[in-house]
Write a protein that holds these residues in place. Structure first.
Motif, PDB file in Angstrom:
ATOM      1  N   LEU A   6      16.006  61.857   3.908  1.00  0.00           N
ATOM      2  CA  LEU A   6      15.419  61.088   5.008  1.00  0.00           C
ATOM      3  C   LEU A   6      15.621  59.599   4.779  1.00  0.00           C
ATOM      4  O   LEU A   6      15.956  58.859   5.720  1.00  0.00           O
ATOM      5  CB  LEU A   6      13.929  61.407   5.124  1.00  0.00           C
ATOM      6  N   VAL A   7      15.443  59.142   3.549  1.00  0.00           N
ATOM      7  CA  VAL A   7      15.622  57.726   3.227  1.00  0.00           C
ATOM      8  C   VAL A   7      17.048  57.281   3.545  1.00  0.00           C
ATOM      9  O   VAL A   7      17.275  56.235   4.150  1.00  0.00           O
ATOM     10  CB  VAL A   7      15.290  57.457   1.744  1.00  0.00           C
ATOM     11  N   LEU A   8      18.032  58.084   3.141  1.00  0.00           N
ATOM     12  CA  LEU A   8      19.433  57.740   3.399  1.00  0.00           C
ATOM     13  C   LEU A   8      19.731  57.723   4.892  1.00  0.00           C
ATOM     14  O   LEU A   8      20.470  56.851   5.382  1.00  0.00           O
ATOM     15  CB  LEU A   8      20.359  58.731   2.693  1.00  0.00           C
ATOM     16  N   ALA A   9      19.170  58.676   5.627  1.00  0.00           N
ATOM     17  CA  ALA A   9      19.397  58.731   7.071  1.00  0.00           C
ATOM     18  C   ALA A   9      18.807  57.497   7.763  1.00  0.00           C
ATOM     19  O   ALA A   9      19.434  56.909   8.656  1.00  0.00           O
ATOM     20  CB  ALA A   9      18.790  60.004   7.648  1.00  0.00           C
ATOM     21  N   LEU A  10      17.619  57.084   7.347  1.00  0.00           N
ATOM     22  CA  LEU A  10      16.995  55.905   7.933  1.00  0.00           C
ATOM     23  C   LEU A  10      17.759  54.638   7.569  1.00  0.00           C
ATOM     24  O   LEU A  10      17.943  53.745   8.406  1.00  0.00           O
ATOM     25  CB  LEU A  10      15.538  55.797   7.460  1.00  0.00           C
ATOM     26  N   ALA A  11      18.223  54.569   6.322  1.00  0.00           N
ATOM     27  CA  ALA A  11      18.964  53.385   5.887  1.00  0.00           C
ATOM     28  C   ALA A  11      20.292  53.244   6.618  1.00  0.00           C
ATOM     29  O   ALA A  11      20.820  52.134   6.767  1.00  0.00           O
ATOM     30  CB  ALA A  11      19.200  53.442   4.379  1.00  0.00           C
ATOM     31  N   ALA A  12      20.826  54.364   7.095  1.00  0.00           N
ATOM     32  CA  ALA A  12      22.108  54.321   7.801  1.00  0.00           C
ATOM     33  C   ALA A  12      21.989  53.649   9.169  1.00  0.00           C
ATOM     34  O   ALA A  12      22.997  53.168   9.714  1.00  0.00           O
ATOM     35  CB  ALA A  12      22.663  55.733   7.963  1.00  0.00           C
ATOM     36  N   LEU A  13      20.783  53.580   9.725  1.00  0.00           N
ATOM     37  CA  LEU A  13      20.610  52.981  11.056  1.00  0.00           C
ATOM     38  C   LEU A  13      20.947  51.489  11.073  1.00  0.00           C
ATOM     39  O   LEU A  13      21.764  51.047  11.896  1.00  0.00           O
ATOM     40  CB  LEU A  13      19.186  53.232  11.561  1.00  0.00           C
ATOM     41  N   PRO A  14      20.348  50.665  10.190  1.00  0.00           N
ATOM     42  CA  PRO A  14      20.733  49.246  10.188  1.00  0.00           C
ATOM     43  C   PRO A  14      22.194  49.033   9.815  1.00  0.00           C
ATOM     44  O   PRO A  14      22.840  48.120  10.331  1.00  0.00           O
ATOM     45  CB  PRO A  14      19.794  48.626   9.137  1.00  0.00           C
ATOM     46  N   ALA A  15      22.709  49.864   8.899  1.00  0.00           N
ATOM     47  CA  ALA A  15      24.122  49.753   8.531  1.00  0.00           C
ATOM     48  C   ALA A  15      25.015  49.990   9.745  1.00  0.00           C
ATOM     49  O   ALA A  15      26.019  49.293   9.946  1.00  0.00           O
ATOM     50  CB  ALA A  15      24.452  50.748   7.420  1.00  0.00           C
ATOM     51  N   ALA A  16      24.634  50.953  10.586  1.00  0.00           N
ATOM     52  CA  ALA A  16      25.395  51.224  11.803  1.00  0.00           C
ATOM     53  C   ALA A  16      25.327  50.038  12.757  1.00  0.00           C
ATOM     54  O   ALA A  16      26.317  49.702  13.425  1.00  0.00           O
ATOM     55  CB  ALA A  16      24.862  52.486  12.485  1.00  0.00           C
ATOM     56  N   GLY A  17      24.164  49.376  12.817  1.00  0.00           N
ATOM     57  CA  GLY A  17      24.030  48.197  13.667  1.00  0.00           C
ATOM     58  C   GLY A  17      24.979  47.090  13.242  1.00  0.00           C
ATOM     59  O   GLY A  17      25.635  46.450  14.072  1.00  0.00           O
ATOM     60  N   ASN A  18      25.068  46.857  11.940  1.00  0.00           N
ATOM     61  CA  ASN A  18      25.990  45.848  11.429  1.00  0.00           C
ATOM     62  C   ASN A  18      27.436  46.215  11.737  1.00  0.00           C
ATOM     63  O   ASN A  18      28.249  45.374  12.113  1.00  0.00           O
ATOM     64  CB  ASN A  18      25.804  45.686   9.918  1.00  0.00           C
ATOM     65  N   PHE A  19      27.765  47.497  11.562  1.00  0.00           N
ATOM     66  CA  PHE A  19      29.139  47.935  11.801  1.00  0.00           C
ATOM     67  C   PHE A  19      29.514  47.761  13.262  1.00  0.00           C
ATOM     68  O   PHE A  19      30.609  47.296  13.586  1.00  0.00           O
ATOM     69  CB  PHE A  19      29.301  49.392  11.383  1.00  0.00           C
ATOM     70  N   LEU A  20      28.595  48.115  14.165  1.00  0.00           N
ATOM     71  CA  LEU A  20      28.866  47.952  15.592  1.00  0.00           C
ATOM     72  C   LEU A  20      29.059  46.479  15.953  1.00  0.00           C
ATOM     73  O   LEU A  20      29.895  46.130  16.793  1.00  0.00           O
ATOM     74  CB  LEU A  20      27.722  48.553  16.414  1.00  0.00           C
ATOM     75  N   GLY A  21      28.277  45.604  15.306  1.00  0.00           N
ATOM     76  CA  GLY A  21      28.463  44.175  15.525  1.00  0.00           C
ATOM     77  C   GLY A  21      29.836  43.717  15.074  1.00  0.00           C
ATOM     78  O   GLY A  21      30.491  42.906  15.739  1.00  0.00           O
ATOM     79  N   GLY A  22      30.276  44.244  13.918  1.00  0.00           N
ATOM     80  CA  GLY A  22      31.605  43.904  13.429  1.00  0.00           C
ATOM     81  C   GLY A  22      32.707  44.409  14.345  1.00  0.00           C
ATOM     82  O   GLY A  22      33.709  43.714  14.574  1.00  0.00           O
ATOM     83  N   ILE A  23      32.544  45.601  14.882  1.00  0.00           N
ATOM     84  CA  ILE A  23      33.526  46.159  15.814  1.00  0.00           C
ATOM     85  C   ILE A  23      33.576  45.333  17.095  1.00  0.00           C
ATOM     86  O   ILE A  23      34.650  45.100  17.674  1.00  0.00           O
ATOM     87  CB  ILE A  23      33.199  47.633  16.141  1.00  0.00           C
ATOM     88  N   ALA A  24      32.410  44.861  17.556  1.00  0.00           N
ATOM     89  CA  ALA A  24      32.368  44.011  18.752  1.00  0.00           C
ATOM     90  C   ALA A  24      33.177  42.738  18.538  1.00  0.00           C
ATOM     91  O   ALA A  24      33.847  42.252  19.454  1.00  0.00           O
ATOM     92  CB  ALA A  24      30.925  43.667  19.106  1.00  0.00           C
ATOM     93  N   ALA A  25      33.125  42.211  17.324  1.00  0.00           N
ATOM     94  CA  ALA A  25      33.903  41.007  17.006  1.00  0.00           C
ATOM     95  C   ALA A  25      35.398  41.288  17.026  1.00  0.00           C
ATOM     96  O   ALA A  25      36.205  40.379  17.225  1.00  0.00           O
ATOM     97  CB  ALA A  25      33.488  40.462  15.642  1.00  0.00           C
ATOM     98  N   GLU A  26      35.784  42.552  16.817  1.00  0.00           N
ATOM     99  CA  GLU A  26      37.197  42.929  16.866  1.00  0.00           C
ATOM    100  C   GLU A  26      37.668  43.147  18.300  1.00  0.00           C
ATOM    101  O   GLU A  26      38.832  42.907  18.623  1.00  0.00           O
ATOM    102  CB  GLU A  26      37.422  44.225  16.063  1.00  0.00           C
ATOM    103  N   LEU A  27      36.800  43.610  19.168  1.00  0.00           N
ATOM    104  CA  LEU A  27      37.182  43.985  20.521  1.00  0.00           C
ATOM    105  C   LEU A  27      37.231  42.807  21.488  1.00  0.00           C
ATOM    106  O   LEU A  27      37.952  42.839  22.476  1.00  0.00           O
ATOM    107  CB  LEU A  27      36.218  45.044  21.064  1.00  0.00           C
TER     108      LEU A  27
END
Length: 243
Positions: A6-27
């Motif tokens: 559960l801890v790993l699954a919850l921690a993945a949420l903010p990491a996904a937010g950062n990744f999506l922000g990085g992808i937006a900078a690419e697009l």
């Protein structure tokens, strides 16, 4: 789902937010003014993390001077990060212009690490609290990922490397969550709080010495101060209504 999974699954949420922000900078094409706005928004968000979550929690320790001293040590830690980046830059033969973006990348990683520590420890105490904390970090982490990706793009870092670095944002938050779950839950409270304070000191240094400086290197916008305060206010809203 429970325990460490559960801890790993919850921690993945903010990491996904950062990744999506990085992808937006690419697009999207990022102008200097847009990058400046994103950096100010991210800076305000990081300052809110330090001022509204890390330090208030850290100052509950007894005696409080230990976390305060750890906060100052965070500035020393930031100097170490800068020296390490400079050493790597010299060894790789890269230009001086890459130091700022790499330092910003390090600052975002530190922020994610602190998020992981908080999520890990909070989930041990109350899974619902851990979920709310993780969920609340997502919209706050989006501009950070965007600013880091846009800065690396402007510095001429290859696209493949930028995407790999965006993916690597998963590592510090998972590491922080693991430490928070396994190590700090059994450590003396003053140690846990001092780790949070040290992270807060390093993040404050990153904002003042790197993020704002990077934002002012190119064309700026009159709305920069508004985005700085808006970033702080955004995280304040998340803290109040979801925290």
């Amino acid at each position: 789902m429970q325990g460490f999974t559960l801890v790993l699954a919850l921690a993945a949420l903010p990491a996904a937010g950062n990744f999506l922000g990085g992808i937006a900078a690419e697009l999207f094409k990022v102008s200097e003014r847009v990058l400046s706005l994103a950096l100010h928004l991210a800076a305000g968000t990081v300052l809110a993390v330090v001022g509204l979550e890390l330090m208030p929690e850290a100052l509950t320790g007894n005696p409080p001077w230990i976390p305060i001293l750890a906060f100052v040590a965070g500035g020393v830690f930031f100097i170490g990060i800068e020296r390490a980046i400079g050493f790597i830059r010299v060894r790789l033969g890269t230009g001086k212009e890459t130091a700022g973006p790499l330092a910003i990348f390090s600052g975002v990683s530190l922020d994610l690490f602190s998020d992981g520590v908080m999520i890990g420890t909070a989930t041990v105490l109350n899974p619902s609290l851990g979920f709310l904390l993780a969920l609340g970090q997502v919209p706050a982490d989006l501009p950070e990922g965007f600013a880091a990706g846009a800065s690396l793009r402007r510095a001429g870092v290859p696209r493949r490397t930028r995407i790999l670095m965006a993916l690597s944002f998963t590592l510090p938050i998972l590491l922080g969550a693991t430490i928070g779950y396994f190590a700090l839950q059994n450590a003396p409270e003053i140690i846990t709080l001092s780790v949070l304070a040290l992270t807060g000191g390093a993040l404050t240094s990153v904002v003042v010495e790197e993020m704002i400086e990077e934002a002012h290197e190119g064309d700026t916008s009159l709305l920069d101060p508004v985005f700085l305060t808006a970033g702080f206010a955004l995280f304040a809203l998340i803290t109040v209504y979801l925290g």
